[in-house]
Design a protein around this motif. Sequence first.
Motif, mmCIF file in Angstrom:
data_model
loop_
_atom_site.group_PDB
_atom_site.id
_atom_site.type_symbol
_atom_site.label_atom_id
_atom_site.label_comp_id
_atom_site.label_asym_id
_atom_site.label_seq_id
_atom_site.Cartn_x
_atom_site.Cartn_y
_atom_site.Cartn_z
ATOM 1 N N MET A 1 14.478 -11.969 12.594
ATOM 2 C CA MET A 1 15.790 -11.365 12.358
ATOM 3 C C MET A 1 16.862 -12.240 13.001
ATOM 4 S SD MET A 1 16.855 -7.500 13.083
ATOM 5 C CE MET A 1 18.518 -6.990 13.112
ATOM 6 N N SER A 2 17.918 -12.523 12.264
ATOM 7 C CA SER A 2 18.988 -13.377 12.755
ATOM 8 C C SER A 2 19.945 -12.597 13.651
ATOM 9 C CB SER A 2 19.785 -13.944 11.591
ATOM 10 O OG SER A 2 18.957 -14.743 10.788
ATOM 11 N N ALA A 3 20.525 -13.307 14.595
ATOM 12 C CA ALA A 3 21.499 -12.695 15.497
ATOM 13 C C ALA A 3 22.778 -12.392 14.728
ATOM 14 C CB ALA A 3 21.788 -13.634 16.659
ATOM 15 N N PRO A 4 23.512 -11.368 15.139
ATOM 16 C CA PRO A 4 24.774 -11.059 14.456
ATOM 17 C C PRO A 4 25.801 -12.168 14.690
ATOM 18 C CG PRO A 4 24.506 -9.671 16.382
ATOM 19 C CD PRO A 4 23.233 -10.439 16.222
ATOM 20 N N LEU A 5 26.744 -12.270 13.768
ATOM 21 C CA LEU A 5 27.825 -13.242 13.872
ATOM 22 C C LEU A 5 29.011 -12.606 14.584
ATOM 23 C CD1 LEU A 5 27.897 -14.462 10.156
ATOM 24 C CD2 LEU A 5 26.733 -15.537 12.072
ATOM 25 N N HIS A 6 29.647 -13.353 15.436
ATOM 26 C CA HIS A 6 30.876 -12.901 16.068
ATOM 27 C C HIS A 6 31.995 -13.768 15.515
ATOM 28 C CE1 HIS A 6 27.734 -11.503 18.809
ATOM 29 N NE2 HIS A 6 28.545 -10.458 18.927
ATOM 30 N N VAL A 7 32.922 -13.143 14.798
ATOM 31 C CA VAL A 7 34.026 -13.867 14.174
ATOM 32 C C VAL A 7 35.342 -13.180 14.514
ATOM 33 C CG1 VAL A 7 32.609 -14.716 12.255
ATOM 34 C CG2 VAL A 7 33.893 -12.606 11.990
ATOM 35 N N GLN A 8 36.418 -13.930 14.352
ATOM 36 C CA GLN A 8 37.751 -13.395 14.581
ATOM 37 C C GLN A 8 38.536 -13.514 13.280
ATOM 38 O OE1 GLN A 8 40.320 -15.585 17.330
ATOM 39 N NE2 GLN A 8 40.838 -13.644 18.288
ATOM 40 N N VAL A 9 39.271 -12.454 12.931
ATOM 41 C CA VAL A 9 40.129 -12.465 11.754
ATOM 42 C C VAL A 9 41.567 -12.378 12.250
ATOM 43 C CG1 VAL A 9 40.738 -11.329 9.581
ATOM 44 C CG2 VAL A 9 38.358 -11.340 10.352
ATOM 45 N N ILE A 10 42.410 -13.292 11.767
ATOM 46 C CA ILE A 10 43.795 -13.381 12.237
ATOM 47 C C ILE A 10 44.746 -13.356 11.053
ATOM 48 C CG2 ILE A 10 45.475 -14.885 13.388
ATOM 49 C CD1 ILE A 10 43.163 -16.059 14.958
ATOM 50 N N ARG A 11 45.831 -12.620 11.215
ATOM 51 C CA ARG A 11 46.944 -12.704 10.271
ATOM 52 C C ARG A 11 48.205 -12.872 11.103
ATOM 53 N NH1 ARG A 11 47.744 -6.623 7.764
ATOM 54 N NH2 ARG A 11 47.973 -5.572 9.751
ATOM 55 N N GLY A 12 49.131 -13.649 10.583
ATOM 56 C CA GLY A 12 50.313 -13.938 11.376
ATOM 57 C C GLY A 12 51.593 -13.892 10.580
ATOM 58 N N TRP A 13 52.652 -13.746 11.316
ATOM 59 C CA TRP A 13 54.016 -13.770 10.804
ATOM 60 C C TRP A 13 54.808 -14.695 11.721
ATOM 61 C CZ3 TRP A 13 51.065 -9.560 11.882
ATOM 62 C CH2 TRP A 13 50.704 -8.734 10.811
ATOM 63 N N PRO A 14 56.007 -15.048 11.355
ATOM 64 C CA PRO A 14 56.795 -15.864 12.283
ATOM 65 C C PRO A 14 56.914 -15.165 13.644
ATOM 66 C CG PRO A 14 57.857 -15.800 10.139
ATOM 67 C CD PRO A 14 56.712 -14.814 10.095
#
Length: 90
Positions: A1-14
Amino acid sequence: MSAPLHVQVIRGWPRRAEAVTLGLPAGATVEDAIGASGFGTEGISGYAIHGERATGATPLRDGDRVELLRPLQVDPKEARRRRAAAGKPR
C-alpha cells in the motif's frame, strides 16, 4: 500500500493568497486536489505545479504545490511598453 500524498493547493489575488494542505491517496490528480480543497474553479484559467503548467489529469507527487491560475489582466508585453514609454522603472 502506498503512502498518502501531502499536497498544497493555492489560489491568489493581488496582495493576498489562500492555501490549504491536503492528504490525498496515491494516484491522485490535480483535479482530485482541487475538488478536495473546496476552492471553486470560477475565474480560474489553468493550473500549475510548482510554476509548471499542468492539466486536471496530471498525477501528483508527495510535496507538490498546485497553483490555481487566473487570467492575465494586462498583456506582459503591453505593460512593459507602457512602463518604457512613461520612463518608469519596474
